[in-house]
Design a protein around this motif. Structure first.
Motif: not given
Length: 305
Positions: A128-132, A194-197, A221-227
Motif C-alpha cells: 500500500n506504499y502510495c503518495n496519494s 512505480v515507487i515500490i522498490p 499507476t496514478n502517473l503523479s511520479i515517473w521514474d
C-alpha cells in the motif's frame, strides 16, 4: 455436460494466481477468497499446484467455489464477469460454450484432471506504499490514506507491512518466475506501483531470465511520479533495443549492460534533453522541447565499432 458445469465453470484456477498486498494468496483477481496461505509460509507453486486443487475440482463438478460469487452476481446483472474474461483467454465463449470448449487447446487438460500446471497469468499487489490519498481508495491500498485515517480515528492501527518490502519474499517470488517459463501476463498494482522498490527488482529479474521476451507487463499507476529507470525496464522491446521517454530537461542515466557503447537515435520529434553515461553528458537536441512527452530509442550495441 451438465447445465451447472456450463453455467459455473471457470478456467482461471488452471493458469491464474494473485498475491495480495499482505502476501496472502487469492485464487483469482476477482474472487473474495479466504486468506488461508501466504508467501511467507508457502511457495507460490506449492499453493497453486496443491492447495488450489479443491477449487479446480469444484468447477469440474459444476459447483461455485467459496469466494467466486462476485462473478456470478455480475452475470445475473448482465455484466461481463471475470469468469467470462478468463474463459475468453482460452478461446471459450459463453454463447457457444460446448463447441468452443471442445476446440480449446486447454480442453484435454480439464478432461484429464491435470492439476499440475504453472501460473501463466499473475496479479501482484505489491503493497500500500502510495503518495496519494484518493477518496475512493482504502488504507489497504494507500499508506498515506492509512496514516490520515488513523490520525482522525477511522482505524485503530495501520495495515500490515507490505510483503514486497521483504527481500527474501521478493526472491522467493522471483525464483517462482524462473520456474514458470510460459508466463503470459503479469499485472502489478499497489499502492503506487512505480515507487515500490520490489517492482523494479522483479522487472530486472524478468529481463535477466529473458521472460520479458514473451510476457506482457501491465501495471496500475496514478502517473503523479515517473521514474526513468522503470521506463527503461518495462520498455525494453528486445535484446538490444529499448523505447524510452523522459520529461523535458530531465537527466536520464542509463546502464548499457556494462558495455559502454550506447547509441541514441531521436524519433524524429525531439529526443531526451540530456543523456548521461558514466561521466559523459550528451545533448540529444540543440533546442529543448516545448512539452514534456519527449521520446527516443536506445540501442545496446553488442558489437561496437
Amino acid at each position: 455436460m451438465s447445465d451447472n458445469y456450463k453455467k459455473n465453470f471457470c478456467s482461471s484456477p488452471w493458469f491464474h494466481l494473485k498475491i495480495n498486498n499482505f502476501g496472502s494468496y487469492d485464487y483469482c483477481r476477482w474472487a473474495q477468497s479466504p486468506a488461508t496461505h501466504n508467501i511467507q509460509t508457502t511457495t507460490p507453486l506449492t499453493y497453486f499446484q496443491e492447495h488450489m486443487n479443491s477449487i479446480r475440482q469444484d468447477f469440474l463438478d459444476g459447483k461455485v467455489p467459496t469466494g467466486c460469487h462476485p462473478c456470478m452476481s455480475m452475470e445475473k446483472q448482465c455484466k461481463v464477469s471475470g469468469r467470462q474474461k478468463q474463459l475468453l483467454k482460452i478461446g471459450v465463449r459463453i454463447d457457444s460454450f460446448e463447441k468452443t470448449l471442445a476446440s480449446s487447446p486447454w480442453s484435454p487438460i480439464f478432461s484429464n484432471n491435470n492439476f499440475k500446471q504453472l501460473p501463466q497469468d499473475w496479479q501482484l499487489d505489491l503493497g500500500n506504499y502510495c503518495n496519494s490519498a484518493c477518496i475512493f481508495c482504502s488504507p489497504e491500498s494507500s499508506s498515506r490514506l492509512a496514516s490520515e485515517w488513523k490520525k482522525i480515528g477511522f482505524i485503530d492501527k495501520l495495515p500490515p507491512k507490505n510483503w514486497s518490502d521483504n527481500p527474501a519474499l521478493i526472491q522467493k517470488f522471483v525464483d517462482t518466475l524462473k520456474e514458470s517459463p510460459h508466463i503470459q501476463y503479469l499485472h502489478f498494482i499497489g499502492g503506487e506501483t512505480v515507487i515500490i522498490p520490489g517492482f523494479k527488482i522483479i522487472l530486472k529479474e524478468l529481463i535477466n531470465a529473458s521472460l520479458n521476451e514473451t510476457a506482457t507487463i501491465g501495471f496500475t499507476t496514478n502517473l503523479s511520479i515517473w521514474d526513468e529507470e522503470v521506463e527503461i525496464n518495462i520498455g525494453k522491446q528486445s535484446k538490444n533495443i529499448a523505447r524510452i521517454g523522459a520529461a523535458r530537461e530531465q537527466t536520464l542515466i542509463l546502464d548499457s549492460n556494462k558495455q559502454g557503447h550506447v547509441v541514441m537515435t531521436p524519433d524524429g520529434v525531439t529526443a531526451i534533453s540530456k543523456l548521461k553515461i558514466g561521466n559523459m553528458l550528451f545533448g540529444s537536441s540543440p533546442t529543448p522541447p516545448s512539452y514534456d512527452a519527449a521520446r527516443g530509442t536506445v540501442v545496446f550495441n553488442e558489437t561496437p565499432n
